[in-house]
Design a protein around this motif. Structure first.
Motif, PDB file in Angstrom:
ATOM      1  N   LYS A   3       0.444  -6.829  53.143  1.00  0.00           N
ATOM      2  CA  LYS A   3       1.526  -5.873  52.933  1.00  0.00           C
ATOM      3  C   LYS A   3       0.959  -4.616  52.281  1.00  0.00           C
ATOM      4  CE  LYS A   3       6.125  -5.416  50.870  1.00  0.00           C
ATOM      5  NZ  LYS A   3       7.167  -6.093  50.031  1.00  0.00           N
ATOM      6  N   LEU A   4       1.368  -3.450  52.797  1.00  0.00           N
ATOM      7  CA  LEU A   4       0.923  -2.174  52.270  1.00  0.00           C
ATOM      8  C   LEU A   4       2.145  -1.431  51.739  1.00  0.00           C
ATOM      9  CD1 LEU A   4      -1.069  -3.023  54.681  1.00  0.00           C
ATOM     10  CD2 LEU A   4      -1.689  -0.611  54.737  1.00  0.00           C
ATOM     11  N   VAL A   5       2.058  -0.949  50.502  1.00  0.00           N
ATOM     12  CA  VAL A   5       3.167  -0.234  49.887  1.00  0.00           C
ATOM     13  C   VAL A   5       2.660   1.075  49.306  1.00  0.00           C
ATOM     14  CG1 VAL A   5       4.975  -0.287  48.152  1.00  0.00           C
ATOM     15  CG2 VAL A   5       4.359  -2.390  49.362  1.00  0.00           C
ATOM     16  N   GLU A   6       3.156   2.182  49.852  1.00  0.00           N
ATOM     17  CA  GLU A   6       2.774   3.505  49.374  1.00  0.00           C
ATOM     18  C   GLU A   6       3.724   3.967  48.274  1.00  0.00           C
ATOM     19  OE1 GLU A   6       2.430   3.644  53.999  1.00  0.00           O
ATOM     20  OE2 GLU A   6       3.804   2.868  52.487  1.00  0.00           O
ATOM     21  N   SER A   7       3.212   4.854  47.428  1.00  0.00           N
ATOM     22  CA  SER A   7       4.036   5.473  46.399  1.00  0.00           C
ATOM     23  C   SER A   7       3.412   6.795  45.997  1.00  0.00           C
ATOM     24  CB  SER A   7       4.189   4.558  45.182  1.00  0.00           C
ATOM     25  OG  SER A   7       2.938   4.338  44.573  1.00  0.00           O
ATOM     26  N   GLY A   8       4.189   7.594  45.262  1.00  0.00           N
ATOM     27  CA  GLY A   8       3.664   8.842  44.717  1.00  0.00           C
ATOM     28  C   GLY A   8       4.163  10.103  45.382  1.00  0.00           C
ATOM     29  N   CYS A  22      -1.604   3.423  47.467  1.00  0.00           N
ATOM     30  CA  CYS A  22      -1.240   2.390  48.438  1.00  0.00           C
ATOM     31  C   CYS A  22      -1.754   1.070  47.894  1.00  0.00           C
ATOM     32  CB  CYS A  22      -1.834   2.691  49.805  1.00  0.00           C
ATOM     33  SG  CYS A  22      -1.615   1.357  51.017  1.00  0.00           S
ATOM     34  N   ILE A  23      -0.824   0.187  47.533  1.00  0.00           N
ATOM     35  CA  ILE A  23      -1.197  -1.126  47.026  1.00  0.00           C
ATOM     36  C   ILE A  23      -1.171  -2.115  48.187  1.00  0.00           C
ATOM     37  CG2 ILE A  23      -0.580  -2.987  45.464  1.00  0.00           C
ATOM     38  CD1 ILE A  23       0.652  -0.894  43.635  1.00  0.00           C
ATOM     39  N   TYR A  32     -12.749  -4.327  55.114  1.00  0.00           N
ATOM     40  CA  TYR A  32     -11.645  -3.588  55.691  1.00  0.00           C
ATOM     41  C   TYR A  32     -11.958  -2.103  55.782  1.00  0.00           C
ATOM     42  CZ  TYR A  32      -7.852  -7.048  55.963  1.00  0.00           C
ATOM     43  OH  TYR A  32      -7.042  -8.096  56.328  1.00  0.00           O
ATOM     44  N   THR A  33     -11.211  -1.431  56.667  1.00  0.00           N
ATOM     45  CA  THR A  33     -11.140   0.017  56.698  1.00  0.00           C
ATOM     46  C   THR A  33      -9.702   0.407  56.389  1.00  0.00           C
ATOM     47  OG1 THR A  33     -12.863   0.176  58.381  1.00  0.00           O
ATOM     48  CG2 THR A  33     -11.475   2.104  58.055  1.00  0.00           C
ATOM     49  N   MET A  34      -9.550   1.359  55.477  1.00  0.00           N
ATOM     50  CA  MET A  34      -8.234   1.845  55.084  1.00  0.00           C
ATOM     51  C   MET A  34      -8.089   3.300  55.498  1.00  0.00           C
ATOM     52  SD  MET A  34      -6.965  -0.815  53.654  1.00  0.00           S
ATOM     53  CE  MET A  34      -5.460  -0.029  53.051  1.00  0.00           C
ATOM     54  N   GLY A  35      -6.883   3.675  55.921  1.00  0.00           N
ATOM     55  CA  GLY A  35      -6.654   5.046  56.345  1.00  0.00           C
ATOM     56  C   GLY A  35      -5.367   5.621  55.800  1.00  0.00           C
ATOM     57  N   TRP A  36      -5.338   6.938  55.731  1.00  0.00           N
ATOM     58  CA  TRP A  36      -4.106   7.683  55.444  1.00  0.00           C
ATOM     59  C   TRP A  36      -3.799   8.542  56.669  1.00  0.00           C
ATOM     60  CZ3 TRP A  36      -0.779   7.014  51.556  1.00  0.00           C
ATOM     61  CH2 TRP A  36      -1.220   6.421  50.362  1.00  0.00           C
ATOM     62  N   PHE A  37      -2.554   8.480  57.100  1.00  0.00           N
ATOM     63  CA  PHE A  37      -2.051   9.300  58.192  1.00  0.00           C
ATOM     64  C   PHE A  37      -0.782   9.992  57.710  1.00  0.00           C
ATOM     65  CE2 PHE A  37      -4.564   7.951  61.910  1.00  0.00           C
ATOM     66  CZ  PHE A  37      -5.240   6.881  61.353  1.00  0.00           C
ATOM     67  N   VAL A  78      -5.660   1.888  47.215  1.00  0.00           N
ATOM     68  CA  VAL A  78      -6.318   3.098  47.709  1.00  0.00           C
ATOM     69  C   VAL A  78      -5.491   4.301  47.292  1.00  0.00           C
ATOM     70  CG1 VAL A  78      -7.538   2.038  49.629  1.00  0.00           C
ATOM     71  CG2 VAL A  78      -5.213   2.881  49.980  1.00  0.00           C
ATOM     72  N   TYR A  79      -6.177   5.403  47.093  1.00  0.00           N
ATOM     73  CA  TYR A  79      -5.536   6.614  46.612  1.00  0.00           C
ATOM     74  C   TYR A  79      -5.838   7.771  47.550  1.00  0.00           C
ATOM     75  CZ  TYR A  79      -5.475   3.881  42.301  1.00  0.00           C
ATOM     76  OH  TYR A  79      -5.284   2.899  41.367  1.00  0.00           O
ATOM     77  N   LEU A  80      -4.926   8.741  47.517  1.00  0.00           N
ATOM     78  CA  LEU A  80      -5.180  10.007  48.190  1.00  0.00           C
ATOM     79  C   LEU A  80      -4.834  11.112  47.200  1.00  0.00           C
ATOM     80  CD1 LEU A  80      -6.041  11.317  50.887  1.00  0.00           C
ATOM     81  CD2 LEU A  80      -3.599  11.569  51.406  1.00  0.00           C
TER      82      LEU A  80
END
Length: 126
Positions: A3-8, A22-23, A32-37, A78-80
Motif C-alpha cells: 500500500k502506498l499513501v502520499e501526503s504533504g 509516500c509511506i 524496488y524502484t519508486m517513482g513520482w508522477f 520516499v520523499y519529493l
C-alpha cells in the motif's frame, strides 16, 4: 499487499518549497524502484522522478531536474522535495512502485510501475 499513501500536498505560493511523502507498507523495499508522477487537469500523467531503493540511483524529468529532489529513508518512506515551485507544477502527485530495479529508461515510463497511491494535490498560485 503493498500500500502506498502520499501526503504533504497543499496550496502554496510560487517560489515556495514543499515536501511530499509516500509511506509504503506491506513489504520491505530492497530491490524496488519508486517513482513520482503528476497529473494536471486535461493532461496525461507524466513522470517527475524515480529512485532505485538499493543504491539510490535517481533520475528526474527535465522540467524539474534543478528544482526537485527525491530521496528515501529506511522506514519505507520516499520523499519529493520541491523547491522554487511554479504554477505549472500544479497537479495531483502520485507515488508509484515496481518490485524490481528498472533500467534508467524504464524508470521514467508510467507503464513500468504496477503499484500506485491515491495521490496528493499540489496547487501553486502565482
Amino acid at each position: 499487499q503493498v500500500k502506498l499513501v502520499e501526503s504533504g500536498g497543499k496550496l502554496v505560493q510560487a517560489g515556495e518549497t514543499l515536501k511530499l511523502s509516500c509511506i509504503v507498507s506491506g513489504r520491505t523495499l530492497g530491490g524496488y524502484t519508486m517513482g513520482w508522477f503528476r497529473q494536471s487537469p486535461a493532461k496525461e500523467r507524466e513522470f517527475v522522478a524515480a529512485i532505485r531503493w538499493s543504491g539510490g540511483f535517481t533520475i528526474y524529468a527535465d522540467s524539474v531536474r534543478d528544482r526537485f529532489a527525491m530521496s528515501r529513508d529506511p522506514d519505507n518512506t520516499v520523499y519529493l522535495l520541491m523547491n522554487n515551485l511554479k504554477p505549472e507544477d500544479t497537479a495531483v502527485y502520485y507515488c508509484a512502485a515496481r518490485g524490481l530495479h528498472l533500467t534508467a529508461q524504464a524508470m521514467g515510463a508510467l507503464t513500468s510501475y504496477d503499484m500506485w497511491g491515491q495521490g496528493t494535490q499540489v496547487t501553486v498560485s502565482s
